[in-house]
Design a protein around this motif. Structure first.
Motif, PDB file in Angstrom:
ATOM      1  N   ASP A  36      22.433 -53.062  30.250  1.00 14.69           N
ATOM      2  CA  ASP A  36      23.069 -51.768  30.553  1.00 14.69           C
ATOM      3  C   ASP A  36      22.370 -51.065  31.717  1.00 14.69           C
ATOM      4  N   MET A  37      21.066 -51.204  31.791  1.00 16.42           N
ATOM      5  CA  MET A  37      20.320 -50.575  32.885  1.00 16.42           C
ATOM      6  C   MET A  37      20.699 -51.191  34.230  1.00 16.42           C
ATOM      7  N   VAL A  38      20.810 -52.523  34.297  1.00 14.51           N
ATOM      8  CA  VAL A  38      21.184 -53.191  35.540  1.00 14.51           C
ATOM      9  C   VAL A  38      22.613 -52.845  35.923  1.00 14.51           C
ATOM     10  N   VAL A  39      23.533 -52.794  34.942  1.00 13.69           N
ATOM     11  CA  VAL A  39      24.916 -52.413  35.219  1.00 13.69           C
ATOM     12  C   VAL A  39      24.972 -51.000  35.808  1.00 13.69           C
ATOM     13  N   ALA A  40      24.170 -50.083  35.250  1.00 15.27           N
ATOM     14  CA  ALA A  40      24.152 -48.702  35.755  1.00 15.27           C
ATOM     15  C   ALA A  40      23.614 -48.658  37.185  1.00 15.27           C
ATOM     16  N   TRP A  41      22.587 -49.437  37.483  1.00 15.69           N
ATOM     17  CA  TRP A  41      22.050 -49.472  38.846  1.00 15.69           C
ATOM     18  C   TRP A  41      23.105 -49.963  39.838  1.00 15.69           C
ATOM     19  N   ILE A  42      23.813 -51.012  39.476  1.00 16.54           N
ATOM     20  CA  ILE A  42      24.825 -51.575  40.381  1.00 16.54           C
ATOM     21  C   ILE A  42      25.969 -50.591  40.584  1.00 16.54           C
ATOM     22  N   LEU A  43      26.445 -49.975  39.518  1.00 15.20           N
ATOM     23  CA  LEU A  43      27.557 -49.025  39.637  1.00 15.20           C
ATOM     24  C   LEU A  43      27.176 -47.809  40.477  1.00 15.20           C
ATOM     25  N   ASN A  44      25.949 -47.337  40.326  1.00  9.79           N
ATOM     26  CA  ASN A  44      25.520 -46.171  41.109  1.00  9.79           C
ATOM     27  C   ASN A  44      25.412 -46.491  42.598  1.00  9.79           C
ATOM     28  N   GLY A  45      25.248 -47.772  42.939  1.00 10.00           N
ATOM     29  CA  GLY A  45      25.152 -48.154  44.343  1.00 10.00           C
ATOM     30  C   GLY A  45      26.482 -48.455  44.994  1.00 10.00           C
ATOM     31  N   LEU A  46      27.579 -48.375  44.254  1.00  9.03           N
ATOM     32  CA  LEU A  46      28.900 -48.701  44.787  1.00  9.03           C
ATOM     33  C   LEU A  46      29.638 -47.454  45.234  1.00  9.03           C
ATOM     34  N   ASP A  47      30.572 -47.651  46.152  1.00 12.63           N
ATOM     35  CA  ASP A  47      31.467 -46.576  46.539  1.00 12.63           C
ATOM     36  C   ASP A  47      32.331 -46.163  45.345  1.00 12.63           C
ATOM     37  N   ARG A  51      33.823 -48.507  42.523  1.00 11.34           N
ATOM     38  CA  ARG A  51      33.241 -48.364  41.188  1.00 11.34           C
ATOM     39  C   ARG A  51      34.316 -48.204  40.118  1.00 11.34           C
ATOM     40  N   GLU A  52      35.407 -47.529  40.456  1.00 15.30           N
ATOM     41  CA  GLU A  52      36.476 -47.322  39.481  1.00 15.30           C
ATOM     42  C   GLU A  52      37.164 -48.624  39.084  1.00 15.30           C
ATOM     43  N   THR A  53      37.094 -49.652  39.935  1.00 14.07           N
ATOM     44  CA  THR A  53      37.762 -50.919  39.631  1.00 14.07           C
ATOM     45  C   THR A  53      36.905 -51.878  38.814  1.00 14.07           C
ATOM     46  N   VAL A  54      35.611 -51.596  38.691  1.00 19.93           N
ATOM     47  CA  VAL A  54      34.722 -52.516  37.957  1.00 19.93           C
ATOM     48  C   VAL A  54      33.890 -51.792  36.908  1.00 19.93           C
ATOM     49  N   MET A  55      34.159 -50.531  36.650  1.00 18.08           N
ATOM     50  CA  MET A  55      33.297 -49.740  35.773  1.00 18.08           C
ATOM     51  C   MET A  55      33.375 -50.176  34.312  1.00 18.08           C
ATOM     52  N   TYR A  56      34.415 -50.936  33.922  1.00 16.45           N
ATOM     53  CA  TYR A  56      34.540 -51.355  32.530  1.00 16.45           C
ATOM     54  C   TYR A  56      33.961 -52.740  32.286  1.00 16.45           C
ATOM     55  N   THR A  57      33.334 -53.322  33.287  1.00 13.73           N
ATOM     56  CA  THR A  57      32.681 -54.617  33.096  1.00 13.73           C
ATOM     57  C   THR A  57      31.354 -54.393  32.384  1.00 13.73           C
TER      58      THR A  57
END
Length: 264
Positions: A36-47, A51-57
């Motif tokens: 979950d921590m890595v997913v949060a880091w990646i999402l915060n670095g996206l436009d 981010r809206e297209t991959v936020m449920y992964t």
């Protein structure tokens, strides 16, 4: 992102080398927290739109692979734009350091975008040398014409220097040109005077009085401005030469200095 994950020792979460443990494993909760921590880091670095297209992964590995498939491969259009910008870049009004930073950014972006095949024949060093020479040619082609002399000297060097050495030589040349531009220039009259045939007088040269009739032949004219290009080698004052130095030969009769510190 890869640098950040590597510093945190979390690259295995996106590469799949740290598999998800079973629900009964004591490491399951810890793995979930890291994922979950890595997913949060990646999402915060996206436009935001991406981010809206991959936020449920939920899986960091699946999220990374999806982003890599969509945006990780450089398109031919992007590579074409980089190469075109490199071919048209020039120094212009920029200094050497600013111009080098601009073209090096394009070199690094192109190197990251183009995937070269792995060498199996041992020609990697030759390829790197050719790539280095191509970068030097691109760098020199964009220089202003004021660097034509040092550019010609660099191109005639055997063996060919590296990019860092070429950059260092141009920086030194630029600094030398700036120093020479600040050196004051001297007039031709001053140069002609300094190279004249007059012999220097020693500092202890005895003062000789004027001839008996010399004061009558030379009359001091207070309205005449002294010539600033002449400097006496005896008293070091401007406006006259040593043959007419009053301090050396004596003041003529009737001479009235304008101040307590006469010019000559």
């Amino acid at each position: 992102m890869l640098l950040g994950l590597s510093c945190k020792n979390k690259l295995g979460m996106i590469k799949g080398t740290i598999p998800k443990p079973r629900h009964t494993s004591p490491d399951f909760e810890a793995w979930i927290r890291c994922n979950d921590m890595v997913v949060a880091w990646i999402l915060n670095g996206l436009d935001k739109k991406i981010r809206e297209t991959v936020m449920y992964t939920k899986s960091a590995e699946k999220l990374w692979k999806e982003i890599e498939r969509r945006f990780g491969q450089a398109s031919g259009i992007k590579i074409y734009q980089i190469r075109k910008e490199i071919s048209s870049i020039s120094q212009g009004s920029s200094c050497i350091a600013s111009y080098f930073n601009r073209i090096k950014k394009l070199w690094d972006e192109l190197s990251f975008s183009v995937a070269y095949p792995d060498c199996v024949c041992g020609c990697k060093e030759n390829f790197q040398r050719l790539d280095e020479e191509q970068k030097i040619h691109q760098f020199l082609m964009g220089l202003n014409e004021s660097y034509s002399t040092i550019r010609r000297n660099i191109l005639m060097m055997k063996p060919f220097p590296g990019v860092e050495n070429v950059y260092s030589m141009l920086i030194n040349n630029e600094s030398q040109s700036e120093v020479q531009a600040t050196v004051p220039s001297f007039s031709s009259d001053s140069v002609a005077f300094s190279t004249g045939a007059q012999k220097p007088y020693p500092q202890n040269y005895p003062q000789k009085p004027y001839p008996h009739n010399y004061t009558q032949q030379i009359q001091f004219d207070s309205s005449r401005k002294p010539n600033a290009n002449l400097v006496c080698r005896y008293c070091k004052k401007p406006g006259h030469v040593i043959e007419k130095c009053f301090k050396l030969h004596g003041f003529p009769s009737g001479y009235q200095p304008k101040s307590s510190n006469p010019a000559f």
